[in-house]
Write a protein that holds these residues in place. Structure first.
Motif, PDB file in Angstrom:
ATOM      1  N   LEU A  51       4.269  -5.965 -10.093  1.00 29.21           N
ATOM      2  CA  LEU A  51       3.288  -5.303  -9.234  1.00 29.21           C
ATOM      3  C   LEU A  51       1.937  -6.014  -9.291  1.00 29.21           C
ATOM      4  CD1 LEU A  51       2.412  -3.064  -7.378  1.00 29.21           C
ATOM      5  CD2 LEU A  51       2.145  -1.555  -9.365  1.00 29.21           C
ATOM      6  N   ALA A  52       1.547  -6.457 -10.487  1.00 25.42           N
ATOM      7  CA  ALA A  52       0.266  -7.162 -10.623  1.00 25.42           C
ATOM      8  C   ALA A  52       0.262  -8.455  -9.819  1.00 25.42           C
ATOM      9  CB  ALA A  52      -0.011  -7.443 -12.098  1.00 25.42           C
ATOM     10  N   ASP A  53       1.378  -9.166  -9.815  1.00 23.27           N
ATOM     11  CA  ASP A  53       1.456 -10.413  -9.043  1.00 23.27           C
ATOM     12  C   ASP A  53       1.320 -10.138  -7.544  1.00 23.27           C
ATOM     13  OD1 ASP A  53       1.775 -11.862 -11.357  1.00 23.27           O
ATOM     14  OD2 ASP A  53       3.955 -12.056 -11.192  1.00 23.27           O
ATOM     15  N   ALA A  54       1.976  -9.057  -7.091  1.00 27.92           N
ATOM     16  CA  ALA A  54       1.875  -8.716  -5.668  1.00 27.92           C
ATOM     17  C   ALA A  54       0.463  -8.273  -5.320  1.00 27.92           C
ATOM     18  CB  ALA A  54       2.876  -7.604  -5.336  1.00 27.92           C
ATOM     19  N   MET A  55      -0.167  -7.531  -6.208  1.00 29.11           N
ATOM     20  CA  MET A  55      -1.545  -7.108  -5.983  1.00 29.11           C
ATOM     21  C   MET A  55      -2.485  -8.309  -5.995  1.00 29.11           C
ATOM     22  SD  MET A  55      -3.536  -4.098  -8.020  1.00 29.11           S
ATOM     23  CE  MET A  55      -5.281  -3.737  -7.737  1.00 29.11           C
ATOM     24  N   SER A  56      -2.180  -9.280  -6.835  1.00 31.10           N
ATOM     25  CA  SER A  56      -2.962 -10.521  -6.879  1.00 31.10           C
ATOM     26  C   SER A  56      -2.920 -11.237  -5.531  1.00 31.10           C
ATOM     27  CB  SER A  56      -2.424 -11.432  -7.985  1.00 31.10           C
ATOM     28  OG  SER A  56      -3.053 -12.695  -7.967  1.00 31.10           O
ATOM     29  N   ASP A  57      -1.737 -11.269  -4.917  1.00 34.31           N
ATOM     30  CA  ASP A  57      -1.614 -11.875  -3.590  1.00 34.31           C
ATOM     31  C   ASP A  57      -2.505 -11.160  -2.569  1.00 34.31           C
ATOM     32  OD1 ASP A  57       0.241 -13.645  -4.591  1.00 34.31           O
ATOM     33  OD2 ASP A  57       1.980 -12.516  -3.863  1.00 34.31           O
ATOM     34  N   GLU A  58      -2.585  -9.845  -2.701  1.00 32.57           N
ATOM     35  CA  GLU A  58      -3.363  -9.053  -1.746  1.00 32.57           C
ATOM     36  C   GLU A  58      -4.858  -9.239  -1.936  1.00 32.57           C
ATOM     37  OE1 GLU A  58      -2.231  -7.207   0.718  1.00 32.57           O
ATOM     38  OE2 GLU A  58      -0.091  -7.411   0.268  1.00 32.57           O
ATOM     39  N   ILE A  59      -5.275  -9.398  -3.180  1.00 31.44           N
ATOM     40  CA  ILE A  59      -6.701  -9.354  -3.492  1.00 31.44           C
ATOM     41  C   ILE A  59      -7.319 -10.747  -3.679  1.00 31.44           C
ATOM     42  CG2 ILE A  59      -6.719  -9.226  -6.034  1.00 31.44           C
ATOM     43  CD1 ILE A  59      -8.466  -6.685  -5.692  1.00 31.44           C
ATOM     44  N   GLY A  60      -6.461 -11.755  -3.941  1.00 33.61           N
ATOM     45  CA  GLY A  60      -6.943 -13.121  -3.974  1.00 33.61           C
ATOM     46  C   GLY A  60      -7.364 -13.671  -5.314  1.00 33.61           C
ATOM     47  N   VAL A  61      -7.134 -12.932  -6.406  1.00 35.66           N
ATOM     48  CA  VAL A  61      -7.415 -13.453  -7.750  1.00 35.66           C
ATOM     49  C   VAL A  61      -6.240 -13.112  -8.658  1.00 35.66           C
ATOM     50  CG1 VAL A  61      -9.923 -13.256  -7.524  1.00 35.66           C
ATOM     51  CG2 VAL A  61      -8.624 -11.374  -8.544  1.00 35.66           C
ATOM     52  N   SER A  62      -6.125 -13.815  -9.771  1.00 36.89           N
ATOM     53  CA  SER A  62      -5.054 -13.569 -10.729  1.00 36.89           C
ATOM     54  C   SER A  62      -5.247 -12.222 -11.429  1.00 36.89           C
ATOM     55  CB  SER A  62      -5.036 -14.692 -11.764  1.00 36.89           C
ATOM     56  OG  SER A  62      -4.082 -14.439 -12.770  1.00 36.89           O
ATOM     57  N   ILE A  63      -4.110 -11.527 -11.685  1.00 41.61           N
ATOM     58  CA  ILE A  63      -4.140 -10.267 -12.433  1.00 41.61           C
ATOM     59  C   ILE A  63      -3.090 -10.357 -13.543  1.00 41.61           C
ATOM     60  CG2 ILE A  63      -3.989  -7.740 -12.342  1.00 41.61           C
ATOM     61  CD1 ILE A  63      -4.645  -7.860  -9.403  1.00 41.61           C
ATOM     62  N   PRO A  64      -3.441 -10.952 -14.673  1.00 37.33           N
ATOM     63  CA  PRO A  64      -2.487 -11.016 -15.783  1.00 37.33           C
ATOM     64  C   PRO A  64      -2.331  -9.660 -16.472  1.00 37.33           C
ATOM     65  CG  PRO A  64      -4.600 -11.893 -16.466  1.00 37.33           C
ATOM     66  CD  PRO A  64      -4.716 -11.605 -14.989  1.00 37.33           C
ATOM     67  N   VAL A  65      -1.138  -9.413 -16.996  1.00 32.40           N
ATOM     68  CA  VAL A  65      -0.865  -8.197 -17.766  1.00 32.40           C
ATOM     69  C   VAL A  65      -1.106  -8.518 -19.238  1.00 32.40           C
ATOM     70  CG1 VAL A  65       0.867  -6.469 -18.399  1.00 32.40           C
ATOM     71  CG2 VAL A  65       0.799  -7.393 -16.061  1.00 32.40           C
ATOM     72  N   ILE A  66      -2.042  -7.827 -19.859  1.00 31.03           N
ATOM     73  CA  ILE A  66      -2.430  -8.084 -21.242  1.00 31.03           C
ATOM     74  C   ILE A  66      -1.755  -7.059 -22.147  1.00 31.03           C
ATOM     75  CG2 ILE A  66      -4.339  -8.438 -22.833  1.00 31.03           C
ATOM     76  CD1 ILE A  66      -4.310 -10.332 -20.394  1.00 31.03           C
ATOM     77  N   GLU A 270     -12.459   0.973  -3.898  1.00 26.88           N
ATOM     78  CA  GLU A 270     -11.717   1.006  -2.635  1.00 26.88           C
ATOM     79  C   GLU A 270     -10.908  -0.267  -2.432  1.00 26.88           C
ATOM     80  OE1 GLU A 270     -10.263   2.282   1.074  1.00 26.88           O
ATOM     81  OE2 GLU A 270     -11.104   3.340  -0.661  1.00 26.88           O
ATOM     82  N   ILE A 271     -11.463  -1.400  -2.791  1.00 23.97           N
ATOM     83  CA  ILE A 271     -10.739  -2.666  -2.672  1.00 23.97           C
ATOM     84  C   ILE A 271      -9.495  -2.661  -3.555  1.00 23.97           C
ATOM     85  CG2 ILE A 271     -10.864  -5.138  -3.204  1.00 23.97           C
ATOM     86  CD1 ILE A 271     -13.832  -4.989  -2.357  1.00 23.97           C
ATOM     87  N   LEU A 272      -9.641  -2.219  -4.780  1.00 27.77           N
ATOM     88  CA  LEU A 272      -8.517  -2.175  -5.713  1.00 27.77           C
ATOM     89  C   LEU A 272      -7.443  -1.206  -5.230  1.00 27.77           C
ATOM     90  CD1 LEU A 272     -10.516  -2.138  -9.073  1.00 27.77           C
ATOM     91  CD2 LEU A 272      -9.163  -4.040  -8.166  1.00 27.77           C
ATOM     92  N   ARG A 273      -7.862  -0.068  -4.727  1.00 29.17           N
ATOM     93  CA  ARG A 273      -6.886   0.923  -4.241  1.00 29.17           C
ATOM     94  C   ARG A 273      -6.080   0.371  -3.066  1.00 29.17           C
ATOM     95  NH1 ARG A 273     -10.700   6.403  -4.573  1.00 29.17           N
ATOM     96  NH2 ARG A 273     -10.008   7.058  -6.655  1.00 29.17           N
ATOM     97  N   ARG A 274      -6.768  -0.247  -2.128  1.00 24.97           N
ATOM     98  CA  ARG A 274      -6.061  -0.760  -0.957  1.00 24.97           C
ATOM     99  C   ARG A 274      -5.115  -1.898  -1.324  1.00 24.97           C
ATOM    100  NH1 ARG A 274     -10.859  -1.104   3.502  1.00 24.97           N
ATOM    101  NH2 ARG A 274      -9.313  -2.410   4.558  1.00 24.97           N
ATOM    102  N   ALA A 275      -5.526  -2.726  -2.258  1.00 14.22           N
ATOM    103  CA  ALA A 275      -4.673  -3.845  -2.667  1.00 14.22           C
ATOM    104  C   ALA A 275      -3.430  -3.345  -3.392  1.00 14.22           C
ATOM    105  CB  ALA A 275      -5.463  -4.791  -3.564  1.00 14.22           C
ATOM    106  N   MET A 276      -3.597  -2.348  -4.266  1.00 13.07           N
ATOM    107  CA  MET A 276      -2.442  -1.821  -4.998  1.00 13.07           C
ATOM    108  C   MET A 276      -1.468  -1.126  -4.052  1.00 13.07           C
ATOM    109  SD  MET A 276      -2.294   0.662  -8.340  1.00 13.07           S
ATOM    110  CE  MET A 276      -0.688   1.092  -9.049  1.00 13.07           C
ATOM    111  N   LYS A 277      -1.996  -0.330  -3.136  1.00 13.53           N
ATOM    112  CA  LYS A 277      -1.130   0.360  -2.173  1.00 13.53           C
ATOM    113  C   LYS A 277      -0.344  -0.635  -1.328  1.00 13.53           C
ATOM    114  CE  LYS A 277      -1.319   3.774   1.588  1.00 13.53           C
ATOM    115  NZ  LYS A 277      -0.312   4.685   0.997  1.00 13.53           N
ATOM    116  N   ALA A 278      -1.006  -1.681  -0.874  1.00 13.43           N
ATOM    117  CA  ALA A 278      -0.325  -2.697  -0.073  1.00 13.43           C
ATOM    118  C   ALA A 278       0.753  -3.405  -0.878  1.00 13.43           C
ATOM    119  CB  ALA A 278      -1.333  -3.710   0.458  1.00 13.43           C
ATOM    120  N   ALA A 279       0.485  -3.674  -2.155  1.00 15.00           N
ATOM    121  CA  ALA A 279       1.469  -4.338  -3.012  1.00 15.00           C
ATOM    122  C   ALA A 279       2.696  -3.459  -3.214  1.00 15.00           C
ATOM    123  CB  ALA A 279       0.833  -4.686  -4.358  1.00 15.00           C
TER     124      ALA A 279
END
Length: 332
Positions: A51-66, A270-279
């Motif tokens: 999910l983080a990788d898909a959200m990364s595609d939507e938002i334009g930056v890397s989202i690693p899982v720590i 709002e940006i984070l919410r929209r990116a996660m929903k789209a992912a």
């Protein structure tokens, strides 16, 4: 203002209206966003990375899982809560650190101390026997037998006093079924003993079932959610029982919401919410998660309080069921 000045002004306004949301929010995000995950590597972490990788595609930056395991998930929360409230830290909010540990008095926060992005995954629980075990025609048959033979049946939920044990104890208490919970440090050992008849029944993880469905006879899915039932091949669920077990919604299964600090700026939120929903809405993302035994939850951020608030009361009742089980076994 004449026509020559009005038209350019309107064009400027129209252009601003279609500027991407990231640009409207001071070009957020401009760097990596961290997802703080409360457990070690495994299927749950893999699902979050999908999910983080898909959200990364939507938002334009890397989202690693720590991965930040420790203290039943609360270590990850404490670390995340001490990060700046700038939108660059997301909390993978699993039920244990988010709701259960506060109920047990082991964390000084509650779910309302965080702001939701979107519901993420559910991990369904079920009780069953080894394939070919025909001692009972149904879960209710097994419960009636158990009530008539207190202390005879042996079962496992892996370790004791975990969430699967709490859910199971509540279900058994509803039928006055007193059974012995046998602890295991390795799930593979527990499943081996179940298949070999050492145990009468046991908690079956949806991942184990989906990998080896022919090895198990699912007696009851401990959830009424359609996606939970589907994950176990359409097996009977608590919705099919004649009695109310006091288990509903998210309470009787594993689940998580993705959360941020309460003071996160609204435009970044709002940006984070929209990116996660789209992912989440990507079919290929859903398929990858389901292959690991996880189902996406449908609820958006505005359903957070409605869905999560009943969980605490049910967890408290499950804790009381654990105490009941111990007291009844001590009498045998």
């Amino acid at each position: 203002m004449n026509r020559n000045t009005i038209i350019p002004a309107l064009a400027t306004i129209a252009a601003a209206a279609v500027v991407p949301l990231t640009a409207q929010a001071e070009d957020f995000p401009q760097r990596t966003i961290e997802l703080i995950f409360p457990w070690g590597p495994g299927n749950a972490m893999s699902s979050s990375q999908i999910l983080a990788d898909a959200m990364s595609d939507e938002i334009g930056v890397s989202i690693p899982v720590i991965s930040t395991p420790g203290a039943s998930g609360t270590k990850a929360f404490l670390i995340a809560m001490n990060k700046p409230a700038d939108g660059y830290t997301i909390i993978d909010g699993y039920v244990a650190p988010l709701v259960l540990q506060p109920v047990l008095g082991k964390a000084d926060w509650n779910y309302n101390d965080f702001v939701p992005l979107h519901a993420a995954f559910s991990n369904a629980f079920a009780l069953g026997t080894a394939a070919g075990n025909d001692r009972w025609a149904s879960f209710e048959d097994m419960m009636h037998y158990c009530a008539e033979h207190p202390g005879e049946l042996r079962y496992t939920t892996g370790s004791r006093n975990n969430l699967p044990h709490m859910v199971t104890a509540k279900a058994l208490q509803s039928y006055n079924c007193v059974a012995q919970n046998i602890p295991y440090t390795a799930n593979a050992d527990a499943m081996s003993d179940l298949k070999n008849g050492v145990l009468d029944f046991g908690f079956i993880n949806v991942g184990d079932f989906q990998q080896n469905p022919k090895d198990y006879n699912i007696l009851i899915v401990l959830s009424e959610l359609p996606e939970s039932v589907a994950a176990f091949g359409g097996a009977p669920s608590i919705a099919d029982l004649d009695i109310d077990l006091g288990l509903s919604g998210l309470a009787p299964l594993g689940w998580n919401w993705w959360l941020v600090h309460k003071d996160t700026p609204p435009d970044r939120l709002e940006i984070l919410r929209r990116a996660m929903k789209a992912a989440i809405e990507r079919p290929e993302v859903q398929a990858k998660a389901e292959s690991l035994g996880f189902s996406f939850l449908k609820w958006d951020w505005d359903k957070y309080d409605e869905i999560v608030s009943p969980v605490a009361d049910q967890l408290e009742a499950m804790g009381n069921a654990l105490k009941w089980e111990e007291e009844q076994l001590a009498k045998q």
